[in-house]
Design a protein around this motif. Structure first.
Motif, PDB file in Angstrom:
ATOM      1  N   PRO B 305      -4.470 -74.890   8.957  1.00  0.00           N
ATOM      2  CA  PRO B 305      -4.921 -74.104   7.696  1.00  0.00           C
ATOM      3  C   PRO B 305      -5.928 -73.107   8.317  1.00  0.00           C
ATOM      4  O   PRO B 305      -6.522 -72.911   9.286  1.00  0.00           O
ATOM      5  N   CYS B 307      -8.596 -71.713   7.297  1.00  0.00           N
ATOM      6  CA  CYS B 307     -10.076 -71.821   7.624  1.00  0.00           C
ATOM      7  C   CYS B 307     -10.622 -72.467   9.102  1.00  0.00           C
ATOM      8  O   CYS B 307     -11.769 -72.515   9.431  1.00  0.00           O
ATOM      9  N   CYS B 332      -9.900 -76.739  -1.272  1.00  0.00           N
ATOM     10  CA  CYS B 332      -9.075 -75.762  -1.421  1.00  0.00           C
ATOM     11  C   CYS B 332      -8.996 -75.026  -2.636  1.00  0.00           C
ATOM     12  O   CYS B 332      -8.780 -73.805  -2.795  1.00  0.00           O
ATOM     13  N   CYS B 335     -10.610 -71.829  -2.778  1.00  0.00           N
ATOM     14  CA  CYS B 335     -10.527 -70.963  -1.619  1.00  0.00           C
ATOM     15  C   CYS B 335      -9.651 -69.727  -2.293  1.00  0.00           C
ATOM     16  O   CYS B 335      -8.537 -69.895  -2.741  1.00  0.00           O
ATOM     17  N   CYS B 341      -2.189 -69.839   2.781  1.00  0.00           N
ATOM     18  CA  CYS B 341      -2.656 -71.105   3.793  1.00  0.00           C
ATOM     19  C   CYS B 341      -1.532 -72.212   3.832  1.00  0.00           C
ATOM     20  O   CYS B 341      -1.113 -72.581   2.505  1.00  0.00           O
ATOM     21  N   PHE B 344      -2.269 -78.665   4.258  1.00  0.00           N
ATOM     22  CA  PHE B 344      -2.322 -80.122   5.255  1.00  0.00           C
ATOM     23  C   PHE B 344      -1.097 -80.772   4.880  1.00  0.00           C
ATOM     24  O   PHE B 344      -0.394 -80.455   3.905  1.00  0.00           O
ATOM     25  N   ALA B 359     -13.483 -73.383   2.103  1.00  0.00           N
ATOM     26  CA  ALA B 359     -13.338 -72.280   1.166  1.00  0.00           C
ATOM     27  C   ALA B 359     -13.378 -71.056   1.661  1.00  0.00           C
ATOM     28  O   ALA B 359     -14.542 -70.939   2.405  1.00  0.00           O
TER      29      ALA B 359
HETATM   30  S1  SF4 Z   1      -9.885 -74.031   2.311  1.00  0.00           S
HETATM   31 FE1  SF4 Z   1      -8.553 -72.381   1.941  1.00  0.00          FE
HETATM   32  S2  SF4 Z   1      -8.055 -71.888   3.991  1.00  0.00           S
HETATM   33 FE2  SF4 Z   1      -9.173 -73.754   4.137  1.00  0.00          FE
HETATM   34  S3  SF4 Z   1      -7.230 -75.258   4.273  1.00  0.00           S
HETATM   35 FE3  SF4 Z   1      -7.961 -74.945   2.037  1.00  0.00          FE
HETATM   36  S4  SF4 Z   1      -6.720 -73.272   1.324  1.00  0.00           S
HETATM   37 FE4  SF4 Z   1      -6.525 -73.358   3.572  1.00  0.00          FE
END
Ligand code: SF4
Ligand code: SF4
Lengths: 469, 360, 104
Positions: B305, B307, B332, B335, B341, B344, B359
């Motif tokens: 992921p 982030c 997410c 985000c 991205c 998961f 995010a």
């Molecule tokens: S918060 Fe954003 S970068 Fe992090 S897993 Fe979710 S979509 Fe991906």
């Protein structure tokens, strides 16, 4: 265990640089050299050497295949003709100091492609065995013959799956039709910009009205098309070197991140006057100072800048298969994958070959648009295309990264069989590779940060600057 | 999660059937057109027989190439129309027992190469077909034969074949030479430059040595290889070494995929012991990526992921988790990077996963 | 002088002028290296055109003009011998490499 033949050269602090023929390298000391030559390497030596690709158990060992693969990938294969540098006219609207031989006055006649040459050239294109083509328009000032440029471009667009065009222009006077021509997505601009206003002006534009025309065209090119489409190259005179910081700043202001420092390539009388040997030291001193300033710039700023040729050498040191710069390849096949077509329809293997021939010292043409490639003349030039058998290069630590420059040797010395270390090409490259390895082994975090940028990764890794203790 | 199997009513066949389902147009050889839509089901015309598929969303099946096995109450969506992630599971047998295996091996084998062949011929132009297992090369005569036959009829199809690289030998060279190498990418795992570590992870003594030899064999025969390395607590600190090893001894490798652990199969069982929280410490991975980049080996980070990865390394992350098993967390939805991205795995255990997700 | 700067242009003196001013040195060559002496001396000869090198039985007689330091010169000469030895001993590997890559 067998060790691939190692070459060596003394570097700083009494250390020796060792390299093999596939381009692997490490530093060690005199004691290792003696153990190696005396054939009394230790188990630790062997373990280090195999791990780093310098030794193998037998020919069924992956270390053996790995070496063969790396070695083979460094060989520049002969590839299909798909790249032309065209000189549709020798005429130019400027009189840059070092360009006497490759230009004619703007009003002169008899220095342009005639219809016959154009027709023959296009005819030769249709016989090519390639789906992609790249055409570079040089001169003189190619925009003086926009009509020819249009016709060539149209033909290529219609006859190849993919076609790309570069116009090498001085951006001095650009008509609205020319701007329109340059605006196409498949057309790129390469211009000269010496980096410092005064230098550019004193070498090229001379008068301030003329210079401000250039300046505004340069601005327009960048603001209209951006750096993805426009590149600018400085040409520097060793006797009038600019301040590195000013050059870096002016390139950054234009949004350019890559600066290719080229030294004026004097021809004819000027070459005798400015002998290479007398200027090499001054040039390298400047070059190192310039790179130091780049390192400093990259430490302070996020918009990292490179010196193009240094990055290219670094990539050739660390990687295999880096053949994208025609001036440094091994073998450096001449007259195969690209050709220069002069204003009179003659073929030359490189632009330097064209200029050397113009001053009448040698005739390095290899055919013309009418009769095609003169295979015999081309073969002669290619008899020394590689450094594999050169009696000096075979002992040189930098052989795997380097490549011969037959045309430069011919143009300077009229022959190709003089000892390497006496040639400008070799002296210059030896100095550049020495410098590159100083950087590779530098412990200065600022240098390492720049190396990361130049090699296209977030962080440089000293694991690659191996040392055998 | 996108279902790969869909329930059907009993269907009277004695051999496996491969057909392409389509909403419009008459049924012709190899295709089945819709004849009736009902509440929660749809009926197709299969050469005059009626096939009832239990689905609330028949449009999702339009253009899919499906497999029906005799006596089974579901169909397998072999090639989902428009999806880049279609995989033929060739066998569930395997000679390794990798600690992170997402498809733990079974002893039993059913040969489905013939229906796979028919399915490939029905696939859309230029599609990529994944070949996976178990270990597909345990049935290498059948596999090579399948590849040669498909390539003869459908030279446009790309293959991505996941194999443990244990079953090539010199005798395969003539076939390796005959295959269209430009359209095959072999995905081969290597976990460590240390033979012991690699062998421990795949639970097979001598595996590393064989792998090393076969990587060279494929390279010599001009085949393209994607090296795959799942990071585990057991190997993560050796990633820089592995990067040096690969770029030194296997220069013909085209890509290197460095992958986060998938929490399924053995990967789920061993999650507690082997999951490496790269959101806490990315350094060993960064070192591997940097060395490979400098040496000119293209690297890709799979299943990371965005982030969880430091900013300079995000450009190496790929949106790798297959659409049918991909999910996002509540955070997410805020985000800005969600489109790029990978998110998961459907079965990702949030409480035991990355300690820092948030995010961007 | 940097000892390995053999690649810098070398000051060429007219041999006839300094013939008498050459300082003479004797350099013993270990017997296991004598096989590589000829090619090494030939190479050193053009890297150091102002030096005189005469092969005697088991040793070299060396004449150096003032601007050449004997220790540096000896170092370079031994490097040259090593290079020839390494190249010679690398023949088998180089052959195996050619067979593997070009099949011959
Ligand atoms: S918060 Fe954003 S970068 Fe992090 S897993 Fe979710 S979509 Fe991906
Ligand atoms: S030209 Fe000079 S630097 Fe290049 S390989 Fe030959 S000897 Fe070395």
């Amino acid at each position: 265990m067998k060790v691939w033949p190692l070459k060596f050269r003394e570097h700083d602090h009494g250390e020796l640089l060792f390299t093999n023929e596939a381009g692997g390298f490490f530093r060690s000391d005199q004691r290792f050299l003696e153990r190696y030559v005396d054939g009394i390497l230790t188990d630790d030596d062997f373990e280090f050497l195999r791990r780093h690709g310098h030794a193998y158990r037998d020919t069924s060992d992956a270390a053996f295949d790995g070496f063969c693969g790396r070695w083979a990938r460094r060989i520049n294969p002969v590839s299909k003709l798909n790249y032309f540098i065209l000189i549709p006219t020798l005429r130019c609207n400027l009189t840059c100091d070092y360009c006497q031989v490759s230009r004619a006055p703007e009003t002169a006649s008899g220095f342009d492609w005639n219809d016959e040459i154009l027709r023959q050239f296009l005819g030769s294109l249709s016989k090519l065995d390639t789906e992609t083509i790249k055409i570079e328009f040089q001169g003189g000032e190619p925009l003086l013959r926009l009509d020819i440029l249009e016709e060539v471009r149209e033909f290529c667009r219609n006859n190849f799956r993919q076609a790309e065009f570069v116009v090498c222009t001085n951006l001095q006077s650009v008509s609205e039709e020319a701007w329109e021509f340059l605006g196409a997505a498949d057309t790129f601009i390469s211009t000269s910009f010496d980096g410092v206003e005064e230098v550019h002006r004193s070498q090229r534009t001379k008068e301030s009205v003329v210079h401000s025309e250039f300046r505004s065209n340069l601005q327009r090119a960048f603001s209209e098309f951006g750096t993805a489409k426009v590149s600018a190259l400085p040409t520097l005179d060793v006797h009038n070197l600019p301040d590195p910081d000013t050059v870096i700043r002016s390139f950054v202001e234009l949004g350019l991140r890559s600066i290719y420092l080229r030294r004026v390539n004097y021809q004819g009388f000027a070459r005798k006057r400015y002998d290479f040997r007398d200027t090499q030291e001054a040039w390298m001193e400047f070059y190192r100072r310039f790179v130091d300033r780049l390192v400093e710039h990259n430490w302070e700023n996020d918009d990292a800048v490179e010196e193009y040729y240094l990055s290219h050498l670094l990539r050739r040191i660390f990687r295999t298969g880096v053949q994208n710069h025609v001036d440094l390849r091994n073998p450096n096949w001449l007259g195969y994958d690209y050709l220069v077509v002069d204003f009179d329809g003659q073929y030359y293997p490189t632009d330097e070959a064209r200029m050397v021939s113009r001053i009448g010292r040698l005739d390095l043409s290899i055919g013309d648009v009418d009769s095609g490639i003169d295979a015999r003349k081309r073969d002669v030039l290619n008899s020394a295309a590689s450094n594999f058998e050169d009696p000096d290069c075979i002992h040189c630590v930098y052989q795997a990264y380097c490549g011969p420059d037959v045309i430069d040797d011919l143009s300077r010395y009229g022959r190709i069989d003089i000892p390497r270390h006496e040639t400008a090409h070799c002296q210059h490259h030896t100095a550049l590779f020495d410098f590159a390895f100083e950087l590779i082994y530098s412990e200065d975090p600022k240098v390492q940060r720049s190396l990361g940028h130049w090699l296209g990764t977030p962080k440089y890794r000293t694991e690659l600057a191996a040392r055998l203790k | 999660m996108i279902p790969l199997r869909v329930a059907i009513d009993p269907f009277p066949i004695s051999v496996p059937l491969v057909i392409r389902l389509q909403n419009d147009g008459p049924s012709e050889e190899g295709t089945a057109g819709v004849i009736h839509r009902g509440q929660g089901f749809v009926e197709y015309d299969v050469c005059g027989l009626s096939l009832t598929v239990r689905t609330p969303d028949p449009d999702a099946l339009d253009g899919d190439v499906v497999l029906i096995l005799p006596g089974q109450r579901s169909l397998h969506r072999l090639i989902r129309n428009g999806s880049p992630h279609n995989t033929f599971l060739v066998t569930e047998q395997c000679d390794q027992k990798c600690v992170m295996c997402s498809q733990p091996p079974k002893a039993h084998h059913v040969d489905l190469f013939d229906p796979f062949y028919e399915a490939a011929l029905l696939g859309p132009y230029g599609t990529t077909i994944g070949i996976s297992g178990g270990e597909p090369m345990l049935h290498k005569e059948r596999l090579f034969d399948f590849l040669l036959r498909v390539q003869e009829r459908r030279p446009d199809i790309e293959f991505h074949i996941l194999t443990n690289g244990q079953h090539f030998d010199k005798n395969d060279e003539p076939i390796l030479q005959r295959l269209d190498r430009a359209r095959i990418l072999w995905g081969i795992p290597c976990y460590s430059a240390s033979p012991e570590t690699h062998d421990d992870i795949v639970v097979k003594a001598g595996a590393f040595e064989t792998l090393e030899r076969n990587l060279a064999l494929l390279g010599k025969n001009g085949h393209r290889i994607e090296l795959r390395t799942v990071i585990l607590n057991a190997n993560v600190n050796g990633l820089a070494d592995l990067s040096l090893y690969v770029t030194t001894h296997h220069p013909h490798i085209s890509f290197w995929a460095i992958m986060q652990l998938e929490p399924i199969g053995y990967g789920r069982q061993n999650w507690g012991r082997e999951f490496f929280d790269s959101s806490q410490n990315f350094d060993p991975i960064a070192a591997g990526v940097d060395i490979a980049n400098i040496r000119g080996l293209e690297t890709v980070l799979y299943n990371f992921p965005l982030c969880t990865v430091p900013e300079p390394y995000r450009r190496f992350c790929a949106n790798s988790i297959s659409d049918w098993k991909q999910k996002y967390l509540p955070t997410c939805s805020d985000c800005s990077a969600i489109n790029r991205c990978t998110g998961f795995f459907e079965w990702y255990p949030e409480e035991r996963g990355f300690s820092s997700v948030g995010a961007l | 002088m940097h000892p390995d700067d053999s690649r810098k242009p070398i000051q060429v003196n007219e041999p006839s002028e300094n013939h008498n001013t050459l300082s003479k040195f004797r350099l013993d060559i270990p017997v296991e290296l004598t096989a590589f002496l000829n090619s090494a001396v030939a190479r050193i000869g053009y890297l150091f055109p102002t030096a005189r090198i005469d092969a005697r039985d088991g040793y070299l007689e060396i004449g150096l003009p003032e601007n050449l330091d004997f220790d540096d010169f000896r170092q370079q000469l031994f490097y040259s011998i090593y290079r020839e030895k390494i190249r010679e001993e690398g023949k088998d590997s180089r052959h195996a490499l050619n067979v593997a890559v070009f099949g011959q």
